[in-house]
Design a protein around this motif. Structure first.
Motif, PDB file in Angstrom:
ATOM      1  N   THR A 220     -24.913 -21.873  23.675  1.00 39.79           N
ATOM      2  CA  THR A 220     -23.876 -22.804  23.939  1.00 39.79           C
ATOM      3  C   THR A 220     -24.102 -24.073  23.087  1.00 39.79           C
ATOM      4  O   THR A 220     -24.309 -25.196  23.638  1.00 39.79           O
ATOM      5  CB  THR A 220     -23.669 -23.307  25.282  1.00 39.79           C
ATOM      6  OG1 THR A 220     -25.041 -23.662  25.719  1.00 39.79           O
ATOM      7  CG2 THR A 220     -23.353 -22.061  26.270  1.00 39.79           C
ATOM      8  N   GLU A 221     -23.633 -23.896  21.741  1.00 39.70           N
ATOM      9  CA  GLU A 221     -23.674 -25.126  20.630  1.00 39.70           C
ATOM     10  C   GLU A 221     -22.351 -24.949  19.777  1.00 39.70           C
ATOM     11  O   GLU A 221     -21.635 -23.792  19.747  1.00 39.70           O
ATOM     12  CB  GLU A 221     -24.848 -25.037  19.912  1.00 39.70           C
ATOM     13  CG  GLU A 221     -25.224 -23.871  19.401  1.00 39.70           C
ATOM     14  CD  GLU A 221     -25.629 -23.540  17.913  1.00 39.70           C
ATOM     15  OE1 GLU A 221     -26.231 -24.376  17.424  1.00 39.70           O
ATOM     16  OE2 GLU A 221     -25.150 -22.683  17.377  1.00 39.70           O
ATOM     17  N   TYR A 222     -22.143 -25.870  18.988  1.00 38.04           N
ATOM     18  CA  TYR A 222     -21.002 -26.042  18.328  1.00 38.04           C
ATOM     19  C   TYR A 222     -20.734 -24.631  17.499  1.00 38.04           C
ATOM     20  O   TYR A 222     -19.345 -24.372  17.380  1.00 38.04           O
ATOM     21  CB  TYR A 222     -21.028 -27.116  17.522  1.00 38.04           C
ATOM     22  CG  TYR A 222     -19.874 -27.499  16.809  1.00 38.04           C
ATOM     23  CD1 TYR A 222     -18.499 -27.720  17.446  1.00 38.04           C
ATOM     24  CD2 TYR A 222     -19.655 -27.143  15.476  1.00 38.04           C
ATOM     25  CE1 TYR A 222     -17.328 -28.144  16.661  1.00 38.04           C
ATOM     26  CE2 TYR A 222     -18.455 -27.554  14.638  1.00 38.04           C
ATOM     27  CZ  TYR A 222     -17.254 -27.903  15.351  1.00 38.04           C
ATOM     28  OH  TYR A 222     -16.110 -27.906  14.738  1.00 38.04           O
ATOM     29  N   TYR A 223     -21.445 -24.249  16.803  1.00 35.88           N
ATOM     30  CA  TYR A 223     -21.450 -22.963  16.050  1.00 35.88           C
ATOM     31  C   TYR A 223     -21.288 -21.751  16.605  1.00 35.88           C
ATOM     32  O   TYR A 223     -21.244 -20.818  16.184  1.00 35.88           O
ATOM     33  CB  TYR A 223     -22.253 -23.021  14.633  1.00 35.88           C
ATOM     34  CG  TYR A 223     -21.970 -24.190  13.760  1.00 35.88           C
ATOM     35  CD1 TYR A 223     -20.776 -24.208  13.009  1.00 35.88           C
ATOM     36  CD2 TYR A 223     -23.005 -25.286  13.761  1.00 35.88           C
ATOM     37  CE1 TYR A 223     -20.552 -25.345  12.438  1.00 35.88           C
ATOM     38  CE2 TYR A 223     -22.819 -26.212  12.821  1.00 35.88           C
ATOM     39  CZ  TYR A 223     -21.681 -26.409  12.096  1.00 35.88           C
ATOM     40  OH  TYR A 223     -21.663 -27.527  11.416  1.00 35.88           O
TER      41      TYR A 223
ATOM     42  N   ASP B 293     -27.151 -26.626  28.112  1.00 34.80           N
ATOM     43  CA  ASP B 293     -27.557 -28.026  28.631  1.00 34.80           C
ATOM     44  C   ASP B 293     -26.634 -28.401  29.315  1.00 34.80           C
ATOM     45  O   ASP B 293     -25.592 -29.097  29.062  1.00 34.80           O
ATOM     46  CB  ASP B 293     -27.910 -28.661  27.272  1.00 34.80           C
ATOM     47  CG  ASP B 293     -28.604 -30.076  27.300  1.00 34.80           C
ATOM     48  OD1 ASP B 293     -28.759 -30.442  28.426  1.00 34.80           O
ATOM     49  OD2 ASP B 293     -29.084 -30.559  26.329  1.00 34.80           O
TER      50      ASP B 293
ATOM     51  N   THR C 253     -24.780 -31.878  28.430  1.00 30.47           N
ATOM     52  CA  THR C 253     -23.889 -32.349  27.531  1.00 30.47           C
ATOM     53  C   THR C 253     -22.504 -31.703  27.677  1.00 30.47           C
ATOM     54  O   THR C 253     -22.406 -30.514  28.211  1.00 30.47           O
ATOM     55  CB  THR C 253     -24.564 -31.523  26.022  1.00 30.47           C
ATOM     56  OG1 THR C 253     -24.121 -30.418  26.178  1.00 30.47           O
ATOM     57  CG2 THR C 253     -25.873 -32.252  25.616  1.00 30.47           C
ATOM     58  N   ARG C 254     -21.383 -32.221  27.318  1.00 31.26           N
ATOM     59  CA  ARG C 254     -19.961 -31.995  27.433  1.00 31.26           C
ATOM     60  C   ARG C 254     -19.842 -30.740  26.596  1.00 31.26           C
ATOM     61  O   ARG C 254     -19.219 -29.789  26.980  1.00 31.26           O
ATOM     62  CB  ARG C 254     -19.052 -32.941  27.406  1.00 31.26           C
ATOM     63  CG  ARG C 254     -17.773 -32.914  27.984  1.00 31.26           C
ATOM     64  CD  ARG C 254     -16.789 -33.946  27.634  1.00 31.26           C
ATOM     65  NE  ARG C 254     -17.366 -35.048  28.330  1.00 31.26           N
ATOM     66  CZ  ARG C 254     -16.518 -36.271  28.327  1.00 31.26           C
ATOM     67  NH1 ARG C 254     -15.570 -36.385  27.576  1.00 31.26           N
ATOM     68  NH2 ARG C 254     -17.044 -37.337  28.810  1.00 31.26           N
ATOM     69  N   LEU C 255     -20.442 -30.865  25.486  1.00 29.58           N
ATOM     70  CA  LEU C 255     -20.233 -29.727  24.259  1.00 29.58           C
ATOM     71  C   LEU C 255     -20.789 -28.467  25.015  1.00 29.58           C
ATOM     72  O   LEU C 255     -20.118 -27.234  24.932  1.00 29.58           O
ATOM     73  CB  LEU C 255     -21.135 -30.238  23.195  1.00 29.58           C
ATOM     74  CG  LEU C 255     -21.147 -29.218  22.228  1.00 29.58           C
ATOM     75  CD1 LEU C 255     -19.636 -28.954  21.530  1.00 29.58           C
ATOM     76  CD2 LEU C 255     -22.035 -29.322  20.832  1.00 29.58           C
ATOM     77  N   SER C 256     -21.875 -28.385  25.547  1.00 29.04           N
ATOM     78  CA  SER C 256     -22.445 -27.186  26.064  1.00 29.04           C
ATOM     79  C   SER C 256     -21.499 -26.463  27.007  1.00 29.04           C
ATOM     80  O   SER C 256     -21.161 -25.296  27.081  1.00 29.04           O
ATOM     81  CB  SER C 256     -23.740 -27.239  26.640  1.00 29.04           C
ATOM     82  OG  SER C 256     -24.656 -26.097  26.908  1.00 29.04           O
TER      83      SER C 256
ATOM     84  N   GLY D   2     -18.282 -27.020  27.293  1.00 30.12           N
ATOM     85  CA  GLY D   2     -17.050 -26.719  26.628  1.00 30.12           C
ATOM     86  C   GLY D   2     -17.300 -25.415  26.083  1.00 30.12           C
ATOM     87  O   GLY D   2     -16.198 -24.578  26.175  1.00 30.12           O
ATOM     88  N   VAL D   3     -18.220 -25.064  25.345  1.00 27.57           N
ATOM     89  CA  VAL D   3     -18.513 -23.889  24.737  1.00 27.57           C
ATOM     90  C   VAL D   3     -18.522 -22.770  25.654  1.00 27.57           C
ATOM     91  O   VAL D   3     -17.896 -21.707  25.669  1.00 27.57           O
ATOM     92  CB  VAL D   3     -19.862 -23.633  23.813  1.00 27.57           C
ATOM     93  CG1 VAL D   3     -20.078 -22.642  23.185  1.00 27.57           C
ATOM     94  CG2 VAL D   3     -19.558 -24.948  22.685  1.00 27.57           C
TER      95      VAL D   3
ATOM     96  N   GLU E 195     -15.178 -21.976  26.803  1.00 25.41           N
ATOM     97  CA  GLU E 195     -14.475 -21.221  26.172  1.00 25.41           C
ATOM     98  C   GLU E 195     -14.832 -19.697  25.884  1.00 25.41           C
ATOM     99  O   GLU E 195     -13.905 -18.815  25.664  1.00 25.41           O
ATOM    100  CB  GLU E 195     -14.497 -21.830  24.536  1.00 25.41           C
ATOM    101  CG  GLU E 195     -13.684 -21.413  23.572  1.00 25.41           C
ATOM    102  CD  GLU E 195     -14.045 -22.323  22.221  1.00 25.41           C
ATOM    103  OE1 GLU E 195     -13.733 -21.585  21.006  1.00 25.41           O
ATOM    104  OE2 GLU E 195     -14.355 -23.173  22.232  1.00 25.41           O
TER     105      GLU E 195
END
Ligand SMILES: Nc1ncnc2c1ncn2[C@@H]1O[C@H](COP(=O)(O)OP(=O)(O)O)[C@@H](O)[C@H]1O
Ligand SMILES: [Mg+2]
Length: 263
Positions: free
Chosen positions: A157-160, A194, A197-200, A202-203, A206
């Motif tokens: 779960t990361e950006y890429y 993680d 983090t909001r990114l984690s 979010g992924v 998705e």
């Protein structure tokens, strides 16, 4: 169960060895085939994989019976392993000129006396065979996709995370159309989540929106014990069974076992 994703470092090997160990702890008979020349799964499962050890290479390239290259994980008697040596790095090229080059691993696995239907083999058969793929979509991974019935894609779960996924799924479609109609992407596992983090998150959302029920409810958190375990030639399931990573892999293994129990 083919564990594949051409991206490196997404948790293929970690998920393979820990799910295999968890299923073995649940009483299942499990075989792990290490198909990555790096031999990381072999290391984590505590089996020798220096040059000269009977290995996946011998079965794949020389056609040696799989039963002759299988060894048992020292910590878990229910867990068998076919180790990978660095020789496997050459197989990608050596196989190019071989007949039925995509079907070699399938032949090897299905030739093992403990692989087959419960009716034919009874108690003695492997309940699960996991194949830990290298981080590429070459002939080794293709052999795994042809050999398997199910596929598990670990997604970090990361950006890429989603980059490259469409290419992977196109490859699966191609294999299904021409080489192995039985292959299904049954399982997607979110790894190294993680919670802070909001990114984690979010992924993860998705991926769940896109893949629905294929995604296991249990996600694997980032946990330092998980990454320490291989340096002790162990899975986290034996190294620190009470740690958050081990508990999550145990839960994920139960989900997989429940899915498999469905008619
Ligand atoms: N849940 C986790 N928490 C912490 N580290 C992890 C976790 N899962 C994997 N790692 C670490 O991330 C790295 C890549 O994982 P790995 O399973 O080897 O990926 P792959 O097989 O896809 O290349 C390794 O160093 C591993 O120890
Ligand atoms: Mg790996």
């Amino acid at each position: 169960m083919v564990v594949a994703n051409q991206k490196g470092g997404v948790g293929k090997t970690t998920s393979t060895v820990n799910l295999a160990a968890a299923l073995a702890q649940l009483g299942q008979r499990v075989l792990v085939v290490d198909l990555d020349p790096q031999g990381n799964a072999s290391t984590a499962l505590g089996v020798e994989h220096r040059r000269g050890v009977p290995s996946t290479y011998d079965a794949l390239v020389d056609g040696q019976p799989l039963a002759e290259v299988v060894t048992v994980c020292p910590d878990l008697p229910n867990l068998s392993v076919v180790p990978a040596t660095i020789d496997l790095a050459g197989a990608e090229i050596e196989l190019v000129s071989v007949v039925a080059r995509e079907g070699r691993l399938r032949r090897a696995i299905h030739g093992h006396p403990q692989v087959g239907s419960a009716d034919a083999l009874g108690e003695d058969r492997f309940d699960y065979v996991f194949i830990d793929c290298p981080p590429s979509l070459g002939l080794l991974t293709l052999n795994a996709l042809v050999a398997g019935e199910e596929m598990m894609i670990p997604i970090q779960t990361e950006y890429y995370a989603l980059e490259g996924l469409s290419q992977l799924l196109e490859t699966v479609d191609m294999v299904r159309a021409h080489l192995n109609p039985d292959l299904s992407v049954s399982t997607i596992l979110l790894t190294m989540v993680d919670a802070r983090t909001r990114l984690s998150a979010g992924v993860a959302d998705e991926v769940r929106q896109h893949f629905g029920d294929q995604v296991l409810k249990t996600a694997i958190p980032r946990s330092v014990r998980v990454s320490e375990a291989p340096s002790y030639a162990q899975t986290v399931m034996t190294y620190d069974p009470g740690s958050p990573g081990a508990l999550s892999y145990f839960e994920a293994a139960r989900e997989i076992a429940m899915k498999g129990a469905r008619p």
